[in-house]
Structures are given as structure tokens and as C-alpha cells.
Design a protein around this motif. Structure first.
Motif, PDB file in Angstrom:
ATOM      1  N   CYS A   1       0.845  -1.202   0.000  1.00 29.83           N
ATOM      2  CA  CYS A   1       0.000   0.000   0.000  1.00 29.83           C
ATOM      3  C   CYS A   1       0.878   1.250   0.000  1.00 29.83           C
ATOM      4  CB  CYS A   1      -0.902  -0.022   1.233  1.00 29.83           C
ATOM      5  SG  CYS A   1      -1.817   1.492   1.575  1.00 29.83           S
ATOM      6  N   TYR A   2       1.863   1.277   0.874  1.00 34.38           N
ATOM      7  CA  TYR A   2       2.770   2.418   0.994  1.00 34.38           C
ATOM      8  C   TYR A   2       3.513   2.666  -0.321  1.00 34.38           C
ATOM      9  CZ  TYR A   2       6.747   5.199   2.577  1.00 34.38           C
ATOM     10  OH  TYR A   2       7.691   6.172   2.702  1.00 34.38           O
ATOM     11  N   SER A   3       4.089   1.630  -0.884  1.00 28.38           N
ATOM     12  CA  SER A   3       4.859   1.777  -2.126  1.00 28.38           C
ATOM     13  C   SER A   3       3.991   2.263  -3.276  1.00 28.38           C
ATOM     14  CB  SER A   3       5.508   0.448  -2.514  1.00 28.38           C
ATOM     15  OG  SER A   3       6.437   0.061  -1.557  1.00 28.38           O
ATOM     16  N   GLU A   4       2.832   1.642  -3.439  1.00 30.04           N
ATOM     17  CA  GLU A   4       1.950   2.009  -4.541  1.00 30.04           C
ATOM     18  C   GLU A   4       1.458   3.448  -4.414  1.00 30.04           C
ATOM     19  OE1 GLU A   4      -2.505   0.948  -6.139  1.00 30.04           O
ATOM     20  OE2 GLU A   4      -1.373  -0.610  -5.113  1.00 30.04           O
ATOM     21  N   ASN A   5       1.047   3.811  -3.229  1.00 27.46           N
ATOM     22  CA  ASN A   5       0.506   5.144  -3.043  1.00 27.46           C
ATOM     23  C   ASN A   5       1.582   6.213  -3.085  1.00 27.46           C
ATOM     24  OD1 ASN A   5      -2.486   4.993  -2.662  1.00 27.46           O
ATOM     25  ND2 ASN A   5      -1.751   3.294  -1.428  1.00 27.46           N
ATOM     26  N   LEU A   6       2.774   5.895  -2.658  1.00 28.93           N
ATOM     27  CA  LEU A   6       3.863   6.855  -2.769  1.00 28.93           C
ATOM     28  C   LEU A   6       4.198   7.118  -4.239  1.00 28.93           C
ATOM     29  CD1 LEU A   6       5.280   8.478  -0.664  1.00 28.93           C
ATOM     30  CD2 LEU A   6       7.113   6.817  -0.653  1.00 28.93           C
ATOM     31  N   ARG A   7       4.172   6.063  -5.060  1.00 29.83           N
ATOM     32  CA  ARG A   7       4.395   6.251  -6.508  1.00 29.83           C
ATOM     33  C   ARG A   7       3.323   7.166  -7.104  1.00 29.83           C
ATOM     34  NH1 ARG A   7       5.695   0.821  -6.370  1.00 29.83           N
ATOM     35  NH2 ARG A   7       3.588   0.238  -6.973  1.00 29.83           N
ATOM     36  N   ASN A   8       2.066   6.945  -6.735  1.00 28.29           N
ATOM     37  CA  ASN A   8       0.981   7.787  -7.238  1.00 28.29           C
ATOM     38  C   ASN A   8       1.145   9.233  -6.789  1.00 28.29           C
ATOM     39  OD1 ASN A   8      -0.216   5.596  -8.489  1.00 28.29           O
ATOM     40  ND2 ASN A   8      -1.563   5.154  -6.758  1.00 28.29           N
ATOM     41  N   LEU A   9       1.550   9.412  -5.540  1.00 28.97           N
ATOM     42  CA  LEU A   9       1.756  10.760  -5.033  1.00 28.97           C
ATOM     43  C   LEU A   9       2.928  11.443  -5.713  1.00 28.97           C
ATOM     44  CD1 LEU A   9       1.042  10.071  -1.280  1.00 28.97           C
ATOM     45  CD2 LEU A   9      -0.333  11.482  -2.822  1.00 28.97           C
ATOM     46  N   GLU A  10       3.949  10.695  -6.051  1.00 27.22           N
ATOM     47  CA  GLU A  10       5.110  11.270  -6.749  1.00 27.22           C
ATOM     48  C   GLU A  10       4.670  11.900  -8.073  1.00 27.22           C
ATOM     49  OE1 GLU A  10       8.230  11.623  -5.704  1.00 27.22           O
ATOM     50  OE2 GLU A  10       7.849  10.608  -3.815  1.00 27.22           O
ATOM     51  N   ARG A  11       3.762  11.236  -8.758  1.00 28.53           N
ATOM     52  CA  ARG A  11       3.257  11.804 -10.023  1.00 28.53           C
ATOM     53  C   ARG A  11       2.506  13.101  -9.777  1.00 28.53           C
ATOM     54  NH1 ARG A  11       0.586   6.729 -11.140  1.00 28.53           N
ATOM     55  NH2 ARG A  11       2.324   5.345 -10.961  1.00 28.53           N
ATOM     56  N   ARG A  12       1.703  13.119  -8.725  1.00 29.86           N
ATOM     57  CA  ARG A  12       0.954  14.339  -8.397  1.00 29.86           C
ATOM     58  C   ARG A  12       1.893  15.472  -8.005  1.00 29.86           C
ATOM     59  NH1 ARG A  12      -3.911  12.727  -4.557  1.00 29.86           N
ATOM     60  NH2 ARG A  12      -4.460  14.899  -4.885  1.00 29.86           N
ATOM     61  N   ILE A  13       2.947  15.135  -7.271  1.00 29.25           N
ATOM     62  CA  ILE A  13       3.927  16.152  -6.868  1.00 29.25           C
ATOM     63  C   ILE A  13       4.597  16.740  -8.100  1.00 29.25           C
ATOM     64  CG2 ILE A  13       6.142  16.544  -5.730  1.00 29.25           C
ATOM     65  CD1 ILE A  13       5.301  14.421  -3.689  1.00 29.25           C
ATOM     66  N   ALA A  14       4.970  15.886  -9.045  1.00 28.61           N
ATOM     67  CA  ALA A  14       5.624  16.376 -10.266  1.00 28.61           C
ATOM     68  C   ALA A  14       4.724  17.375 -10.976  1.00 28.61           C
ATOM     69  CB  ALA A  14       5.963  15.209 -11.184  1.00 28.61           C
ATOM     70  N   THR A  15       3.442  17.108 -11.019  1.00 31.09           N
ATOM     71  CA  THR A  15       2.486  18.027 -11.645  1.00 31.09           C
ATOM     72  C   THR A  15       2.428  19.344 -10.881  1.00 31.09           C
ATOM     73  OG1 THR A  15       1.175  16.161 -12.430  1.00 31.09           O
ATOM     74  CG2 THR A  15       0.078  18.302 -12.347  1.00 31.09           C
ATOM     75  N   LEU A  16       2.392  19.260  -9.553  1.00 29.48           N
ATOM     76  CA  LEU A  16       2.347  20.472  -8.729  1.00 29.48           C
ATOM     77  C   LEU A  16       3.610  21.310  -8.886  1.00 29.48           C
ATOM     78  CD1 LEU A  16       0.881  18.986  -5.437  1.00 29.48           C
ATOM     79  CD2 LEU A  16      -0.268  20.547  -7.019  1.00 29.48           C
ATOM     80  N   VAL A  17       4.765  20.634  -8.875  1.00 28.70           N
ATOM     81  CA  VAL A  17       6.037  21.345  -9.001  1.00 28.70           C
ATOM     82  C   VAL A  17       6.110  22.052 -10.351  1.00 28.70           C
ATOM     83  CG1 VAL A  17       8.541  21.014  -9.216  1.00 28.70           C
ATOM     84  CG2 VAL A  17       7.289  19.922  -7.345  1.00 28.70           C
ATOM     85  N   GLU A  18       5.706  21.382 -11.400  1.00 27.25           N
ATOM     86  CA  GLU A  18       5.715  21.998 -12.735  1.00 27.25           C
ATOM     87  C   GLU A  18       4.807  23.214 -12.773  1.00 27.25           C
ATOM     88  OE1 GLU A  18       6.913  22.937 -16.348  1.00 27.25           O
ATOM     89  OE2 GLU A  18       7.800  21.371 -15.098  1.00 27.25           O
ATOM     90  N   ALA A  19       3.628  23.111 -12.180  1.00 27.15           N
ATOM     91  CA  ALA A  19       2.690  24.246 -12.153  1.00 27.15           C
ATOM     92  C   ALA A  19       3.286  25.401 -11.351  1.00 27.15           C
ATOM     93  CB  ALA A  19       1.362  23.813 -11.542  1.00 27.15           C
ATOM     94  N   GLU A  20       3.957  25.084 -10.244  1.00 29.14           N
ATOM     95  CA  GLU A  20       4.593  26.106  -9.417  1.00 29.14           C
ATOM     96  C   GLU A  20       5.707  26.815 -10.197  1.00 29.14           C
ATOM     97  OE1 GLU A  20       5.139  28.068  -5.613  1.00 29.14           O
ATOM     98  OE2 GLU A  20       3.594  26.655  -6.238  1.00 29.14           O
ATOM     99  N   ARG A  21       6.493  26.054 -10.936  1.00 26.26           N
ATOM    100  CA  ARG A  21       7.583  26.661 -11.709  1.00 26.26           C
ATOM    101  C   ARG A  21       7.055  27.582 -12.799  1.00 26.26           C
ATOM    102  NH1 ARG A  21      11.290  21.340 -11.886  1.00 26.26           N
ATOM    103  NH2 ARG A  21      12.369  21.732  -9.926  1.00 26.26           N
ATOM    104  N   ARG A  22       5.920  27.223 -13.401  1.00 26.39           N
ATOM    105  CA  ARG A  22       5.336  28.077 -14.449  1.00 26.39           C
ATOM    106  C   ARG A  22       4.824  29.383 -13.863  1.00 26.39           C
ATOM    107  NH1 ARG A  22       3.029  23.135 -16.701  1.00 26.39           N
ATOM    108  NH2 ARG A  22       1.215  23.571 -15.433  1.00 26.39           N
ATOM    109  N   ASN A  23       4.402  29.361 -12.580  1.00 28.68           N
ATOM    110  CA  ASN A  23       3.847  30.550 -11.951  1.00 28.68           C
ATOM    111  C   ASN A  23       4.912  31.470 -11.360  1.00 28.68           C
ATOM    112  OD1 ASN A  23       1.193  29.848 -12.504  1.00 28.68           O
ATOM    113  ND2 ASN A  23       1.046  28.610 -10.647  1.00 28.68           N
ATOM    114  N   VAL A  24       6.155  31.008 -11.283  1.00 27.42           N
ATOM    115  CA  VAL A  24       7.228  31.821 -10.686  1.00 27.42           C
ATOM    116  C   VAL A  24       7.724  32.833 -11.664  1.00 27.42           C
ATOM    117  CG1 VAL A  24       9.553  31.748  -9.742  1.00 27.42           C
ATOM    118  CG2 VAL A  24       7.882  30.063  -9.056  1.00 27.42           C
TER     119      VAL A  24
END
Length: 106
Positions: A83-106
Motif C-alpha cells: 500500500c505504501y509503495s503504490e501510493n507513494l508512486r501515485n503521489l510522486e506523479r501528483r507532486i511532479a504536476t504540482l512542481v511543474e505548475a509552481e515553476r510556471r507561476n514563478v
């Protein structure tokens, strides 16, 4: 992107350990949720990203029951680790999306 997603991530997953334990098989409908706030972090920096990763790891450990031990064992159950491994992988994808959006707004 809505305001809730801009300030927090909800980490929710089914308690997969319930499926392996007949005594709590009825608990399959239960969902454990942890909210990870990150509005105080600057995701365009390495430090902000590291802090978000740490918060998400802690939340995933909580919702997956990594602190629950089977009697006679010092390690989390196979289901909790999966559960931990699978959900951490899913969250990593969401983080990448958030980080990219943050970089575009800077």
C-alpha cells in the motif's frame, strides 16, 4: 486548478490490510484519509520539494498502517508495505504536476 489542490493533498486509500484479516473483513469499506498541506512551501525550490516529500511519506505511512505490527513481527505487513509503495508512486506523479505548475507561476 482549484484552491484546495493548491494548498493541500488528500491522501486516501483503502485499508488493504483489512482484506488479509478475516476478523476485520467488514472494514473493507473504511477509508483512512490524511490531508497534507503545502501552502507554506515553495515547491519551486529543492527544500520545499523535500519537505513536501517528507510530509507525504509520513501521511502514506499513516494511512497504510505501517505502524501496525503483526504479533511476533517487527516489520509492517506485506499489505501495508505494498500500500505504501503504490501510493507513494501515485503521489510522486501528483507532486511532479504540482512542481511543474509552481515553476510556471514563478
Amino acid at each position: 486548478m482549484n484552491t484546495i489542490l493548491k494548498s493541500s493533498l488528500a491522501v486516501a486509500m483503502f485499508a488493504s490490510t483489512a482484506a488479509a484479516t478475516p476478523a476485520i473483513a467488514g472494514a473493507l469499506d473504511e477509508v483512512t484519509v490524511a490531508t497534507v498541506r503545502y501552502s507554506d512551501l515553495d515547491l519551486s525550490t529543492q527544500s520545499g520539494q523535500r519537505q513536501l516529500h517528507a510530509r507525504l511519506r509520513n501521511a502514506a505511512q499513516y494511512v497504510c498502517g505501517m505502524d501496525i505490527r503483526t504479533p511476533g513481527s517487527l516489520i509492517p505487513s506485506r499489505e501495508a508495505r505494498a500500500c505504501y509503495s503504490e501510493n507513494l508512486r501515485n503521489l510522486e506523479r501528483r507532486i511532479a504536476t504540482l512542481v511543474e505548475a509552481e515553476r510556471r507561476n514563478v
